[in-house]
Design a protein around this motif. Structure first.
Motif, mmCIF file in Angstrom:
data_model
loop_
_atom_site.group_PDB
_atom_site.id
_atom_site.type_symbol
_atom_site.label_atom_id
_atom_site.label_comp_id
_atom_site.label_asym_id
_atom_site.label_seq_id
_atom_site.Cartn_x
_atom_site.Cartn_y
_atom_site.Cartn_z
ATOM 1 N N GLY A 55 -5.049 2.342 1.209
ATOM 2 C CA GLY A 55 -4.823 1.279 0.242
ATOM 3 C C GLY A 55 -5.314 1.574 -1.157
ATOM 4 N N TYR A 84 -1.446 1.694 -4.590
ATOM 5 C CA TYR A 84 -0.754 0.458 -4.223
ATOM 6 C C TYR A 84 0.149 -0.018 -5.348
ATOM 7 N N ASN A 98 0.837 -1.196 0.000
ATOM 8 C CA ASN A 98 0.000 0.000 0.000
ATOM 9 C C ASN A 98 0.876 1.251 0.000
#
Length: 531
Positions: free
Chosen positions: A81, A84, A76
């Motif tokens: 996230g 990424y 991430n």
């Protein structure tokens, strides 16, 4: 069949050893587990807690199934996230017994009837990154089909040092929730679900290969350089693309589309070239390739972030899709009809005379319709059922037939060597596969078993019986997947009844006359790990 028995025993041993090779977490008190930290001192005036029983408490049982792999090797780049970097890598290794097609050589001048061999079917790496919800970049590299005798840098001569090449290099922009646009070397193929299939989660050992009908001719290993649009509107998923057509078959010319006979002597000598009405890929084909695929999702929605359709969900989804697709390349093939006859004085044709021979251009027009159904049957026992069926109508021009064998164990350039079968051609093809995921704990708590079977029936106009009727191509595969950790770690044991088409004679009017078809056994154990 001594070698076949050896292959089966080897397969059983490998499957058994894989089932046992599981990591068990150490129990409390075993070496390698740290001692618990000392209790913190109590604040003044706080009474000591009641004494705990000295009877040891049994640890909780180890889970019988692995935790789902999920996003895999994902880094991430933002706290939530949304940005990424993801890595996906896998190997598929074959241990195989093959009864070769007639006349196969294993080395120059060394005929070989059968062998047990090893092959790297696929070794791949994908790097995927999303730095913004609207932008995506991914790169896919790897090798395929490396054996001891083929698949190397000089693929037809040896198997050493295969070329690591780019399968995909794509940049994509999400225009809105309905449309994403991308460019590069991509796999957003049209035609069928199987043409867009992931190689990580096949229901059977592998694809039938006829689902990639122009592989390594006018594309680069089922990929193309171009632009695409993909997306979803309600339950309708779609992908359309336009690609460059790779130059291929460049050594061919008008003479290779016919037969040449020299007659007479001296000043009366004549060379006569007559067309044979068998289409080949056009060495001057430079028109764009247009393709597309649409699928209506009646039940659960599938991910379409990447162009890799799942072969079996192992009971994790209920999917029922009906799809259709197309592939079109103008003037992609070239041929000469049998009435095309050209004579010149002398024993051969000059380059200028060859260039003057008229040829007929043929479009490549491929159509398909398919259906995919995958469902859990019993949640408690974990059973599930998967079935897929597809119909193809292929037009490559008159009497075209092409032969391919995956990770071919035969040496040389003979198209019919080793494990080659009729792969594609002008005609109609039907393919169906089905699998049943057996109940849990059948082979212990850590192994799931999924028997399967598939059948392909193809009728190519370029393969004829002596009486003139079409000689059908029938290919049967049966086997089972042994899942140690879903698709991330599995063995597949497959038996194939493979038709051997080497007993054939090319005719002057186009089709090959197939005098007989013999069926050869092929037993393959695939070991697959992907992360």
């Amino acid at each position: 069949m001594q070698n076949a028995r050896y292959a089966l025993v080897l397969s059983a041993l490998l499957s058994g050893s894989g089932a046992l090779a599981q990591v068990t977490p150490p129990l409390p008190g075993q070496p390698g587990q740290p001692a618990p930290p000392p209790a913190a001192p109590l604040p003044p005036g706080q009474p000591a807690p009641a004494a705990q029983s000295s009877v040891p408490v049994a640890p909780p049982p180890a889970p019988t199934e692995s935790v789902p792999y999920g996003a895999g090797m994902k880094v991430n780049l933002s706290p939530d996230g949304s940005k990424y970097l993801r890595f996906i890598t896998w190997h598929q290794i074959w241990t195989r017994y093959t009864k070769n097609n007639t006349g196969t050589e294993r080395a120059p001048g060394k005929p070989q009837d059968e062998q047990v061999d090893f092959a790297i079917r696929r070794s791949r790496l994908i790097i995927l990154s999303q730095l913004n919800p609207r932008f995506m970049i991914y790169t896919h590299i790897g090798i395929n089909n490396q054996t001891a005798v083929s698949g190397g840098f000089n693929a037809a001569a040896d198997g050493k040092k295969p070329q690591l090449f780019v399968h995909e290099a794509v940049v994509e922009y999400k225009l809105n929730k309905y449309v994403s646009l991308g460019v590069g070397m991509h796999y957003q193929n049209g035609l069928s679900r199987m043409t867009r299939s992931s190689t990580l989660n096949f229901l059977t050992l592998d694809a039938p290969l006829t689902n990639w009908p122009v592989i390594e001719t006018i594309d680069q290993f089922a990929r193309g350089i171009g632009a695409y649009a993909k997306g979803r509107a309600g339950k309708l998923d779609y992908a359309f693309s336009v690609n460059e057509s790779f130059l291929t078959n460049q050594a061919a010319n008008a003479l290779s589309l016919g037969t040449t006979v020299v007659s007479g002597t001296g000043t009366s000598q004549l060379a006569t070239s007559t067309g044979v009405n068998r289409a080949q890929y056009n060495p001057q084909g430079t028109n764009h390739i247009w393709q597309g695929y649409l699928s209506y999702e009646f039940l659960d929605q599938e991910s379409n972030l990447l162009p890799f359709n799942v072969g079996t969900y192992l009971g994790t989804k209920r999917v029922f899709n009906v799809g259709a697709g197309f592939f079109y390349n103008q003037d992609g093939m070239v041929s000469r009809p049998t009435e095309s006859t050209v004579q010149v004085n002398g024993s051969g044709f000059t380059p200028a005379q060859i260039a003057a021979i008229e040829t007929k251009k043929d479009d490549i027009v491929l159509l398909s319709a398919d259906v995919f159904f995958d469902t859990p049957l019993n949640k408690e026992t974990g059973t599930a059922f998967t079935v897929y069926g597809v119909y193809y109508n292929y037009n490559f021009g008159p009497n075209h037939v092409r032969y391919i064998g995956a990770a071919n164990p035969g040496y040389g350039s003979n198209a019919l060597r080793g494990n080659a079968v009729p792969h594609s051609g002008t005609g109609n093809i039907g393919f169906v596969e089905a699998g049943y995921l057996l109940p849990k704990n059948l082979l212990g708590p850590k192994v799931r078993v999924q028997p399967y079977a598939s059948y392909m029936l193809a009728a190519y106009e370029g393969l004829r019986k002596p009486d003139g009727d079409i000689q059908n191509t029938n290919i049967f595969d049966g086997g089972a997947n042994f899942y140690l950790d879903s698709h991330n770690a599995k063995f597949t044991l497959n038996y194939r009844a493979r038709p051997d088409f080497t007993d054939q004679t090319l005719t002057p009017d186009g089709p090959a006359r197939v005098n007989s078809v013999k069926y050869r056994p092929e037993i393959t154990l695939q070991t697959q790990i992907f992360l």
